[in-house]
Design a protein around this motif. Structure first.
Motif, PDB file in Angstrom:
ATOM      1  N   HIS A 158     -34.830 -45.633   3.088  1.00 58.21           N
ATOM      2  CA  HIS A 158     -34.728 -46.628   4.170  1.00 58.21           C
ATOM      3  C   HIS A 158     -33.399 -47.371   4.057  1.00 58.21           C
ATOM      4  O   HIS A 158     -33.096 -47.921   2.997  1.00 58.21           O
ATOM      5  CB  HIS A 158     -35.887 -47.631   4.101  1.00 58.21           C
ATOM      6  N   PRO A 159     -32.624 -47.394   5.153  1.00 56.22           N
ATOM      7  CA  PRO A 159     -31.272 -47.961   5.078  1.00 56.22           C
ATOM      8  C   PRO A 159     -31.227 -49.478   4.851  1.00 56.22           C
ATOM      9  O   PRO A 159     -30.168 -50.006   4.512  1.00 56.22           O
ATOM     10  CB  PRO A 159     -30.664 -47.610   6.439  1.00 56.22           C
ATOM     11  N   SER A 160     -32.363 -50.170   5.034  1.00 53.92           N
ATOM     12  CA  SER A 160     -32.363 -51.615   4.788  1.00 53.92           C
ATOM     13  C   SER A 160     -32.310 -51.918   3.290  1.00 53.92           C
ATOM     14  O   SER A 160     -31.909 -53.005   2.888  1.00 53.92           O
ATOM     15  CB  SER A 160     -33.608 -52.268   5.391  1.00 53.92           C
ATOM     16  N   VAL A 161     -32.713 -50.954   2.463  1.00 55.75           N
ATOM     17  CA  VAL A 161     -32.795 -51.121   1.004  1.00 55.75           C
ATOM     18  C   VAL A 161     -33.485 -52.456   0.663  1.00 55.75           C
ATOM     19  O   VAL A 161     -32.964 -53.296  -0.082  1.00 55.75           O
ATOM     20  CB  VAL A 161     -31.412 -51.001   0.321  1.00 55.75           C
ATOM     21  N   LYS A 162     -34.666 -52.625   1.238  1.00 49.39           N
ATOM     22  CA  LYS A 162     -35.456 -53.846   1.062  1.00 49.39           C
ATOM     23  C   LYS A 162     -36.824 -53.506   0.499  1.00 49.39           C
ATOM     24  O   LYS A 162     -37.418 -52.487   0.883  1.00 49.39           O
ATOM     25  CB  LYS A 162     -35.689 -54.508   2.434  1.00 49.39           C
ATOM     26  N   LEU A 171     -44.858 -59.030   7.664  1.00 49.16           N
ATOM     27  CA  LEU A 171     -45.251 -58.075   8.704  1.00 49.16           C
ATOM     28  C   LEU A 171     -46.157 -56.988   8.122  1.00 49.16           C
ATOM     29  O   LEU A 171     -47.102 -56.551   8.777  1.00 49.16           O
ATOM     30  CB  LEU A 171     -44.007 -57.449   9.350  1.00 49.16           C
ATOM     31  N   ILE A 230     -34.054 -51.361  -5.915  1.00 51.68           N
ATOM     32  CA  ILE A 230     -33.014 -51.518  -4.887  1.00 51.68           C
ATOM     33  C   ILE A 230     -31.630 -51.692  -5.519  1.00 51.68           C
ATOM     34  O   ILE A 230     -30.626 -51.662  -4.815  1.00 51.68           O
ATOM     35  CB  ILE A 230     -33.308 -52.716  -3.951  1.00 51.68           C
ATOM     36  N   PHE A 231     -31.585 -51.876  -6.831  1.00 49.41           N
ATOM     37  CA  PHE A 231     -30.283 -51.983  -7.511  1.00 49.41           C
ATOM     38  C   PHE A 231     -29.982 -50.735  -8.327  1.00 49.41           C
ATOM     39  O   PHE A 231     -29.005 -50.041  -8.075  1.00 49.41           O
ATOM     40  CB  PHE A 231     -30.238 -53.250  -8.377  1.00 49.41           C
ATOM     41  N   ARG A 276     -31.787 -46.001  -0.450  1.00 51.18           N
ATOM     42  CA  ARG A 276     -31.116 -46.012   0.857  1.00 51.18           C
ATOM     43  C   ARG A 276     -31.450 -44.750   1.657  1.00 51.18           C
ATOM     44  O   ARG A 276     -31.559 -44.794   2.891  1.00 51.18           O
ATOM     45  CB  ARG A 276     -29.602 -46.130   0.640  1.00 51.18           C
ATOM     46  N   TYR A 298     -30.110 -47.527  -5.941  1.00 53.32           N
ATOM     47  CA  TYR A 298     -29.702 -47.925  -4.581  1.00 53.32           C
ATOM     48  C   TYR A 298     -29.587 -46.725  -3.644  1.00 53.32           C
ATOM     49  O   TYR A 298     -30.134 -46.744  -2.540  1.00 53.32           O
ATOM     50  CB  TYR A 298     -28.376 -48.693  -4.646  1.00 53.32           C
ATOM     51  N   THR A 349     -44.388 -43.418   9.148  1.00 60.37           N
ATOM     52  CA  THR A 349     -43.854 -44.682   9.654  1.00 60.37           C
ATOM     53  C   THR A 349     -43.538 -45.613   8.493  1.00 60.37           C
ATOM     54  O   THR A 349     -44.317 -45.722   7.545  1.00 60.37           O
ATOM     55  CB  THR A 349     -44.874 -45.361  10.594  1.00 60.37           C
ATOM     56  N   LYS A 350     -42.398 -46.276   8.563  1.00 62.85           N
ATOM     57  CA  LYS A 350     -41.969 -47.151   7.481  1.00 62.85           C
ATOM     58  C   LYS A 350     -41.880 -48.602   7.957  1.00 62.85           C
ATOM     59  O   LYS A 350     -41.163 -48.912   8.900  1.00 62.85           O
ATOM     60  CB  LYS A 350     -40.601 -46.686   6.965  1.00 62.85           C
ATOM     61  N   LEU A 351     -42.636 -49.460   7.279  1.00 60.75           N
ATOM     62  CA  LEU A 351     -42.649 -50.884   7.637  1.00 60.75           C
ATOM     63  C   LEU A 351     -41.940 -51.697   6.549  1.00 60.75           C
ATOM     64  O   LEU A 351     -42.129 -51.434   5.356  1.00 60.75           O
ATOM     65  CB  LEU A 351     -44.083 -51.384   7.795  1.00 60.75           C
ATOM     66  N   ILE A 352     -41.160 -52.696   6.972  1.00 66.25           N
ATOM     67  CA  ILE A 352     -40.532 -53.607   6.016  1.00 66.25           C
ATOM     68  C   ILE A 352     -40.881 -55.059   6.355  1.00 66.25           C
ATOM     69  O   ILE A 352     -41.316 -55.341   7.466  1.00 66.25           O
ATOM     70  CB  ILE A 352     -38.987 -53.446   5.960  1.00 66.25           C
ATOM     71  N   ASP A 353     -40.687 -55.947   5.377  1.00 61.08           N
ATOM     72  CA  ASP A 353     -40.956 -57.387   5.455  1.00 61.08           C
ATOM     73  C   ASP A 353     -42.404 -57.657   5.049  1.00 61.08           C
ATOM     74  O   ASP A 353     -43.337 -57.250   5.745  1.00 61.08           O
ATOM     75  CB  ASP A 353     -40.674 -57.955   6.856  1.00 61.08           C
TER      76      ASP A 353
END
Lengths: 206, 206
Positions: free
Chosen positions: A44-48, A65, A33-34, A41, A37, A58-62
């Motif tokens: 996925h725009p959250s860059v998490k 979850l 993510i660094f 991005r 980047y 389908t893209k899941l984050i966290d």
């Protein structure tokens, strides 16, 4: 299924270990993510991290979850103890480990992602205090465990994974104290966990 | 049961609204992690909100884990859609809302908890980009919803709660853009949610 992110993130690592313990096949894609980047991005725009990309796109984050998805929708088996008091205790301990991870991450951001004149010592001291208090409580929780048992019995639970992953993450980062003399139960607990094949298959990487 | 923390935290507010929707009785204790740091620290060394104190004194942290506890152990009813595709979509949307909350919190920390010379503009710009990209995806998700339906049907789910709570939190904080012209579907969705008794009973406070 594709798990995106380096295993030097404790959130990626707890997810990867969970997948292995649940017997879920996945492809691991190392993307920073660094350092990457823009590439991240575009994905996925959250860059998490972790980012879990399912076979249909389908893209899941966290990580919480994602682990919920893996347990309830894929494996249909939970790495949580079945009894009510143990389940509650597992949530309590997992929460302590998660706050520990968050605080180390905040210290890394402070030290590595802003110039020296933009660092704020009182902020750092606050985070260290929150971190150490939480790790002290984790040490208490783990001190009662005797091998070969884990925190809530013979099987590994989410609280065991999160606790062991936090300790290894602490050792990997010079921002925090990870002194086995101060937290001996955690050090011994981590030593046992890291010898498991599922942990060995997910070594820290940078 | 005692829920500790101000409702200006989106994590406290999503937990409080979840408790009301599940019909769980609780006592709300307003304690600030900044203005009452020492008092909070005496209660829990992580100094994190929300903090849920159970009747036997057990203390749980992390809103995802607290909501897990409330759904599986107290109400024994989940505010997640039952169908597999909807469940997955609810996790996807909740993840976007959670990263939105995290990014606003990071911007507040940057602007309010360090002196001006210790702020780092490239860091701020990175967070804003992550934030806006995630909110754009949320806007897309919500744009397809038509009243009186919610994201996954007639009943409110965790993804609805998180999305509406994020939008209100954005409006409450000058650090980020919360322009209804840019994100009209989110604005309209929030307007509907905030009119519900469970949301009205949990107004933002500082």
């Amino acid at each position: 299924m594709q798990l995106v992110g380096y295993l030097d993130s404790p959130y990626v690592r707890r997810t990867a270990i969970t997948m292995r313990l649940l017997g879920i096949d996945y492809q691991h894609r190392e993307l920073s993510i660094f350092r990457q980047y823009d590439e991240f991005r575009a994905l996925h725009p959250s860059v998490k991290v972790p980012l879990l990309i399912l076979d249909d796109g389908t893209k899941l984050i966290d990580s919480n979850l994602i682990i919920d998805y893996l347990q309830t929708q894929v494996a249909r088996r939970s790495l949580m103890p079945p009894g009510a008091p143990e389940y509650r205790e597992a949530l309590r301990v997992t929460g302590l480990a998660l706050v520990g991870m968050e605080k180390v991450v905040q210290l890394i951001y402070e030290a590595q992602h802003r110039p020296e004149q933009c660092r704020h010592e009182p902020w750092k001291q606050r985070i260290i205090q929150q971190f150490e208090g939480s790790v002290d409580l984790l040490e208490q929780a783990v001190a009662a465990v005797e091998a070969p048992s884990w925190l809530h019995g013979p099987g590994l639970c989410q609280s065991d994974i999160a606790t062991a992953v936090l300790w290894r993450f602490m050792q990997h980062n010079s921002q925090v104290d990870a002194d086995a003399g101060r937290w001996p139960a955690l050090a011994a607990f981590s030593h046992r966990a890291e010898a498991l094949p599922e942990f060995m298959a997910c070594p820290l990487s940078g």
